[in-house]
Design an enzyme around this catalytic site. Structure first.
Site, PDB file in Angstrom:
ATOM      1  N   ASN A   9       0.854  -1.294   0.116  1.00 14.97           N
ATOM      2  CA  ASN A   9       0.009   0.086   0.390  1.00 14.97           C
ATOM      3  C   ASN A   9       1.203   1.758   0.516  1.00 14.97           C
ATOM      4  OD1 ASN A   9      -1.423   2.011  -0.052  1.00 14.97           O
ATOM      5  ND2 ASN A   9      -2.158   0.881   2.782  1.00 14.97           N
ATOM      6  N   LYS A  11       0.252   4.395  -0.316  1.00 12.50           N
ATOM      7  CA  LYS A  11      -0.185   5.420   0.445  1.00 12.50           C
ATOM      8  C   LYS A  11      -0.090   6.709  -0.960  1.00 12.50           C
ATOM      9  CE  LYS A  11      -0.626   2.871   5.020  1.00 12.50           C
ATOM     10  NZ  LYS A  11      -0.088   3.202   6.418  1.00 12.50           N
ATOM     11  N   HIS A  95      -9.353   1.310   4.978  1.00 13.39           N
ATOM     12  CA  HIS A  95      -8.153   0.957   5.665  1.00 13.39           C
ATOM     13  C   HIS A  95      -8.598   2.151   7.470  1.00 13.39           C
ATOM     14  CE1 HIS A  95      -4.263   1.986   6.526  1.00 13.39           C
ATOM     15  NE2 HIS A  95      -3.593   1.238   6.235  1.00 13.39           N
ATOM     16  N   GLU A  97      -7.347   4.167   8.410  1.00 14.94           N
ATOM     17  CA  GLU A  97      -6.623   5.751   7.863  1.00 14.94           C
ATOM     18  C   GLU A  97      -8.207   6.494   7.290  1.00 14.94           C
ATOM     19  OE1 GLU A  97      -3.153   5.042   5.845  1.00 14.94           O
ATOM     20  OE2 GLU A  97      -1.956   4.294   7.322  1.00 14.94           O
ATOM     21  N   GLU A 167      -4.862  -4.927  10.096  1.00 16.08           N
ATOM     22  CA  GLU A 167      -4.395  -4.277  10.990  1.00 16.08           C
ATOM     23  C   GLU A 167      -4.432  -3.479  11.835  1.00 16.08           C
ATOM     24  OE1 GLU A 167      -2.073  -2.520   6.768  1.00 16.08           O
ATOM     25  OE2 GLU A 167      -3.858  -1.772   6.857  1.00 16.08           O
ATOM     26  N   GLY A 173       2.518   1.890  11.199  1.00 12.62           N
ATOM     27  CA  GLY A 173       3.609   2.587  11.029  1.00 12.62           C
ATOM     28  C   GLY A 173       4.271   3.493  12.281  1.00 12.62           C
ATOM     29  N   SER A 213       3.559  -1.964  10.401  1.00 14.53           N
ATOM     30  CA  SER A 213       4.910  -2.202  10.409  1.00 14.53           C
ATOM     31  C   SER A 213       5.536  -4.140   9.773  1.00 14.53           C
ATOM     32  CB  SER A 213       5.529  -2.060  11.999  1.00 14.53           C
ATOM     33  OG  SER A 213       4.777  -0.795  12.644  1.00 14.53           O
TER      34      SER A 213
END
Ligand code: 13P
Length: 252
Positions: A9, A11, A95, A97, A167, A173, A213
Site C-alpha cells: 500500500n 498510500k 483502511h 486511515e 491491521e 507506521g 509495520s
C-alpha cells in the site's frame, strides 16, 4: 493450499516518475514469480503508469479506495468500474486511515465491498482495533462487527474473492508489529467468523493478511503462522529492496 498474497500500500507517496521506477524494479525482480500473488496499490494519479509498467507480469494493481456507485455526480470520487477500466484487479477498502480520517462507517465500507465485487474486482477489506479497544477488552467485538457489517450482502460464492487484512491500528507506521502470536489469535478468529458467515470450505480458502509495520526482519516469523496468508505492507513497500525481500520471505 492458500496462495500467499503480499500487497504494498503506497498510500499518498510517489510522483509519476518515482512510481514508474519502483514498478519497473519490482517487475524486473518479481514479475515472473508464480507461487505468490503480488499486488501494489498506488495513488489514483499513478495507476495508469503503474498498470502499464507491470503489464504482462505477475504483479497486479489495486486502487486504495473506491466510491460505491458506478458513475454520476460524485465530484472527486472514483468508481469500482473506473478502477477496473484502468486495469486494477483489487481494491483496498476500509483502511483504518480512511475510517479515522474520513469517518468511513462499516455500512459505507460494505457498499464499497459490494461495488468492487460487482465490478469483478477483489476487495481487500481492512479491519483493525485501536490500542484503547484492545486494552479495554473490546477487540474481538470490534473486529467481528467490522467483518460482519463489512461483508453484509456478500454471497457465499463471492466470499472467496474477498481478502481480509487485519491491521491493528496501533501497529501501523509505529514500528510496533503485533507479535506473531497476537496476529495469529486474530487471524484464527477472523477465519472462524468467516466460517460462520460463509461456511467452513469458503473460510479455509479465504486469504487473511496481516498489516502493521511488516518488514523484511519480521515477515518470516509472521508467515510461519497457520492462519497468516500474507501481508499488507505500508512503509516497507516504498523501497524496492525491502518489498522484494518481503515477497521473497522464507517458504516453509
Ligand atoms: P506500515 O507497514 O507502514 O505500518 O503500514 C501498514 C499499512 O497501513 C498498510 O495498509
Amino acid at each position: 493450499m492458500r496462495k500467499p498474497l503480499i500487497a504494498g500500500n503506497w498510500k499518498m507517496h510517489k510522483t509519476l516518475a518515482e512510481a514508474a521506477a519502483l514498478a519497473k524494479e519490482l517487475k524486473d525482480s518479481l514479475g515472473t514469480m508464480t507461487d505468490i500473488d503480488i499486488v501494489v496499490a498506488p495513488s489514483f494519479t499513478l495507476l495508469n503508469t503503474v498498470v502499464t509498467t507491470v503489464r504482462d507480469s505477475a504483479i497486479a494493481v489495486a486502487g486504495q479506495n473506491c466510491y460505491p456507485r458506478p458513475s454520476g455526480a460524485f465530484t472527486g470520487e472514483i468508481s469500482a468500474e473506473q478502477l477496473k477500466d484502468c486495469g486494477c484487479a483489487y481494491g483496498i477498502i476500509g483502511h483504518s486511515e480512511r475510517r479515522q480520517l474520513c469517518g468511513e462507517s462499516n455500512a459505507f465500507i460494505n457498499q464499497k465491498v459490494v461495488a468492487l465485487l460487482s465490478s469483478g474486482l477483489r476487495p481487500i477489506l481492512c479491519i483493525g482495533e485501536t490500542l484503547e479497544e484492545r486494552e479495554s477488552g473490546q477487540m474481538l467485538t470490534i473486529l467481528k462487527e467490522q467483518l460482519v457489517s463489512g461483508l453484509r450482502q456478500v454471497l457465499p460464492q463471492q466470499a472467496g474473492e474477498v481478502v481480509v487484512a487485519y491491521e491493528p491500528v496501533w501497529a501501523i507506521g509505529t514500528g510496533k508489529t503485533a507479535s506473531s502470536a497476537q496476529a495469529e489469535e486474530v487471524h484464527a478468529f477472523v477465519r472462524d467468523t468467516l466460517g460462520k458467515l460463509f461456511g467452513h470450505d469458503c473460510a479455509q480458502k479465504s486469504r487473511i493478511l496481516y498489516g502493521g509495520s511488516v518488514k523484511p526482519a519480521n515477515i518470516d516469523e509472521l508467515m510461519t503462522q497457520p492462519n497468516i496468508d500474507g501481508a499488507l505492507v505500508g512503509g516497507a513497500s516504498l523501497q524496492a529492496d525491502d518489498f522484494i525481500k518481503i515477497v521473497s520471505f522464507t517458504r516453509p
